[in-house]
Enzyme design. Structure first.
Site, PDB file in Angstrom:
ATOM      1  N   SER A 144       0.876  -1.182   0.000  1.00 26.86           N
ATOM      2  CA  SER A 144       0.000   0.000   0.000  1.00 26.86           C
ATOM      3  C   SER A 144       0.908   1.225   0.000  1.00 26.86           C
ATOM      4  O   SER A 144       2.099   1.120   0.349  1.00 26.86           O
ATOM      5  CB  SER A 144      -0.843  -0.009   1.283  1.00 26.86           C
ATOM      6  OG  SER A 144      -1.439   1.250   1.514  1.00 26.86           O
ATOM      7  N   TYR A 157      -1.940  -1.125  10.486  1.00 25.92           N
ATOM      8  CA  TYR A 157      -1.901  -1.250   9.015  1.00 25.92           C
ATOM      9  C   TYR A 157      -0.591  -0.692   8.464  1.00 25.92           C
ATOM     10  O   TYR A 157       0.074  -1.327   7.628  1.00 25.92           O
ATOM     11  CB  TYR A 157      -3.110  -0.510   8.443  1.00 25.92           C
ATOM     12  CG  TYR A 157      -3.367  -0.718   6.968  1.00 25.92           C
ATOM     13  CD1 TYR A 157      -4.097  -1.809   6.511  1.00 25.92           C
ATOM     14  CD2 TYR A 157      -2.901   0.198   6.024  1.00 25.92           C
ATOM     15  CE1 TYR A 157      -4.355  -1.985   5.151  1.00 25.92           C
ATOM     16  CE2 TYR A 157      -3.156   0.031   4.667  1.00 25.92           C
ATOM     17  CZ  TYR A 157      -3.882  -1.058   4.241  1.00 25.92           C
ATOM     18  OH  TYR A 157      -4.139  -1.230   2.894  1.00 25.92           O
TER      19      TYR A 157
HETATM   20  P1  NAD Z   1     -11.411  -6.308   0.361  1.00 29.17           P
HETATM   21  O1  NAD Z   1     -11.957  -6.181   1.733  1.00 29.17           O
HETATM   22  O2  NAD Z   1     -12.283  -6.047  -0.824  1.00 29.17           O
HETATM   23  O3  NAD Z   1     -10.812  -7.785   0.158  1.00 29.17           O
HETATM   24  C1  NAD Z   1     -10.054  -8.410   1.153  1.00 29.17           C
HETATM   25  C2  NAD Z   1      -9.966  -9.877   0.841  1.00 29.17           C
HETATM   26  O4  NAD Z   1      -9.212 -10.511   1.885  1.00 29.17           O
HETATM   27  C3  NAD Z   1     -11.329 -10.591   0.805  1.00 29.17           C
HETATM   28  O5  NAD Z   1     -11.308 -11.584  -0.193  1.00 29.17           O
HETATM   29  C4  NAD Z   1     -11.409 -11.221   2.187  1.00 29.17           C
HETATM   30  O6  NAD Z   1     -12.279 -12.359   2.247  1.00 29.17           O
HETATM   31  C5  NAD Z   1      -9.959 -11.600   2.394  1.00 29.17           C
HETATM   32  N1  NAD Z   1      -9.588 -11.826   3.783  1.00 29.17           N
HETATM   33  C6  NAD Z   1      -9.767 -11.005   4.853  1.00 29.17           C
HETATM   34  N2  NAD Z   1      -9.320 -11.609   5.968  1.00 29.17           N
HETATM   35  C7  NAD Z   1      -8.848 -12.825   5.596  1.00 29.17           C
HETATM   36  C8  NAD Z   1      -8.262 -13.900   6.295  1.00 29.17           C
HETATM   37  N3  NAD Z   1      -8.075 -13.875   7.619  1.00 29.17           N
HETATM   38  N4  NAD Z   1      -7.914 -15.002   5.597  1.00 29.17           N
HETATM   39  C9  NAD Z   1      -8.126 -15.073   4.253  1.00 29.17           C
HETATM   40  N5  NAD Z   1      -8.669 -14.080   3.531  1.00 29.17           N
HETATM   41  C10 NAD Z   1      -9.024 -12.966   4.208  1.00 29.17           C
HETATM   42  O7  NAD Z   1     -10.104  -5.406   0.345  1.00 29.17           O
HETATM   43  P2  NAD Z   1      -9.211  -4.792  -0.831  1.00 29.17           P
HETATM   44  O8  NAD Z   1      -9.362  -3.335  -0.774  1.00 29.17           O
HETATM   45  O9  NAD Z   1      -9.421  -5.508  -2.113  1.00 29.17           O
HETATM   46  O10 NAD Z   1      -7.765  -5.116  -0.250  1.00 29.17           O
HETATM   47  C11 NAD Z   1      -6.897  -6.087  -0.800  1.00 29.17           C
HETATM   48  C12 NAD Z   1      -5.477  -5.742  -0.410  1.00 29.17           C
HETATM   49  O11 NAD Z   1      -5.128  -4.485  -0.999  1.00 29.17           O
HETATM   50  C13 NAD Z   1      -5.261  -5.586   1.097  1.00 29.17           C
HETATM   51  O12 NAD Z   1      -4.006  -6.143   1.445  1.00 29.17           O
HETATM   52  C14 NAD Z   1      -5.243  -4.087   1.292  1.00 29.17           C
HETATM   53  O13 NAD Z   1      -4.506  -3.703   2.405  1.00 29.17           O
HETATM   54  C15 NAD Z   1      -4.583  -3.649   0.001  1.00 29.17           C
HETATM   55  N6  NAD Z   1      -4.830  -2.244  -0.343  1.00 29.17           N
HETATM   56  C16 NAD Z   1      -6.090  -1.791  -0.548  1.00 29.17           C
HETATM   57  C17 NAD Z   1      -6.271  -0.447  -0.871  1.00 29.17           C
HETATM   58  C18 NAD Z   1      -7.623   0.124  -1.121  1.00 29.17           C
HETATM   59  O14 NAD Z   1      -7.724   1.356  -1.254  1.00 29.17           O
HETATM   60  N7  NAD Z   1      -8.682  -0.661  -1.231  1.00 29.17           N
HETATM   61  C19 NAD Z   1      -5.174   0.405  -0.973  1.00 29.17           C
HETATM   62  C20 NAD Z   1      -3.905  -0.100  -0.753  1.00 29.17           C
HETATM   63  C21 NAD Z   1      -3.741  -1.436  -0.439  1.00 29.17           C
END
Ligand code: NAD
Length: 262
Positions: A144, A157
């Protein structure tokens, strides 16, 4: 579109958001994909299955809770059984918790560190021996902007994502003389369920409608004023998984609408 034909990928946290987008793009290019995550598993299998149908790839799901090392071990054994191992490992599972550090519940700290950081250590240590035997591998860690800079109220985080960028560099060094690469991608705001929860919290606390809360969230950090999309990130992950990226090693590659340029 069979760039990754014969390869197998594991994308943790791929039932939603960014992971789902990455899984679909890898499957469309011919990689067999093991999905992981909770929620609407059938919808995720159907959507990645559609992409895979066109390329001849296969798709499966494992429900490991990646905060539990024993379940990660079971998932990696499942990947061996179903697809003969993991060639492309995308460590994407992540959660968020927002609170000032002195009010941060210790169990939320432990959960964020376990899911966002330690899970990548476990999948990596388990995937690497087979990648070394095969002489090829790609590891992409979804970090991130918070792996590079901080925001208030996100202690766990930010610590986990900085840790993930550090882990990426170490693995890149330890594999530098091989055809295995390890890199991180560092997205800014992407409108997924993880961020929608923060938009809704902002709308409630600021007395705003959802559109205004979304605009305010972007304006505060992301100069482009636009969300990054899962599809754009998926293209970056496919590039990092390609042979053209063989000498891209140990980077933390931003896609953040100029967030970290400030
Ligand atoms: P999201 O909530 O849409 O998806 C998260 C996924 O992780 C889901 O499939 C969920 O079921 C799974 N998950 C959660 N806990 C789990 C566990 N204990 N075991 C197995 N699976 C688990 O989130 P997202 O926004 O798509 O985030 C995905 C990644 O991208 C994360 O690592 C997040 O930190 C990173 N990220 C997101 C953003 C953003 O703006 N959305 C920005 C930077 C980084």
């Amino acid at each position: 579109m069979t760039q990754f034909a014969g390869k197998s990928a594991l994308v943790t946290g791929s039932t939603s958001g960014i992971g789902l987008g990455i899984a679909g793009a890898l499957a469309a290019r011919g990689a067999h994909v093991l999905l992981n995550g909770f929620g609407d598993v059938d919808a995720a299998l159907a959507s990645v299955g559609d992409a895979a149908a066109k390329s001849g790839a296969r798709v499966a799901h494992h429900a490991a809770d990646v905060s539990k090392p024993a379940e990660v071990e079971a998932m990696m054994r499942h990947a061996d059984d179903v697809f003969g191992g993991v060639d492309i490992l995308v460590n994407n599972a992540g959660i968020q918790h927002v609170a000032p550090v002195e009010e941060f519940a210790p169990e939320r700290w432990d959960a964020v560190l376990a899911i966002n950081l330690s899970s990548a250590f476990h999948t990596t240590r388990l995937a690497l021996p087979r990648m070394r035997r095969k002489g090829w591998g790609r590891i992409v860690n979804v970090a991130s902007v918070h792996g590079l800079v901080a925001s208030a109220h996100k202690a766990a985080y930010v610590a986990a994502k900085h840790g993930l960028v550090g882990l990426t560099k170490v693995v890149a060094l330890e594999t530098a003389r091989t055809n295995i690469t390890c890199n991180a991608v560092c997205p800014g705001w992407v409108l997924t369920p993880l961020v929608q929860a923060q938009v809704e919290a902002r709308a409630i606390s600021g007395g705003l409608d959802l559109d205004a809360a979304r605009d305010e969230l972007l304006a505060e950090k992301q100069p482009s004023g636009q969300f990054v999309t899962p599809e754009q990130l998926a293209e970056l992950v496919c590039f990092l998984s390609s042979d053209a990226a063989a000498q891209v090693r140990g980077v933390a590659w931003t896609m953040d609408g100029a967030w970290t340029a400030q």
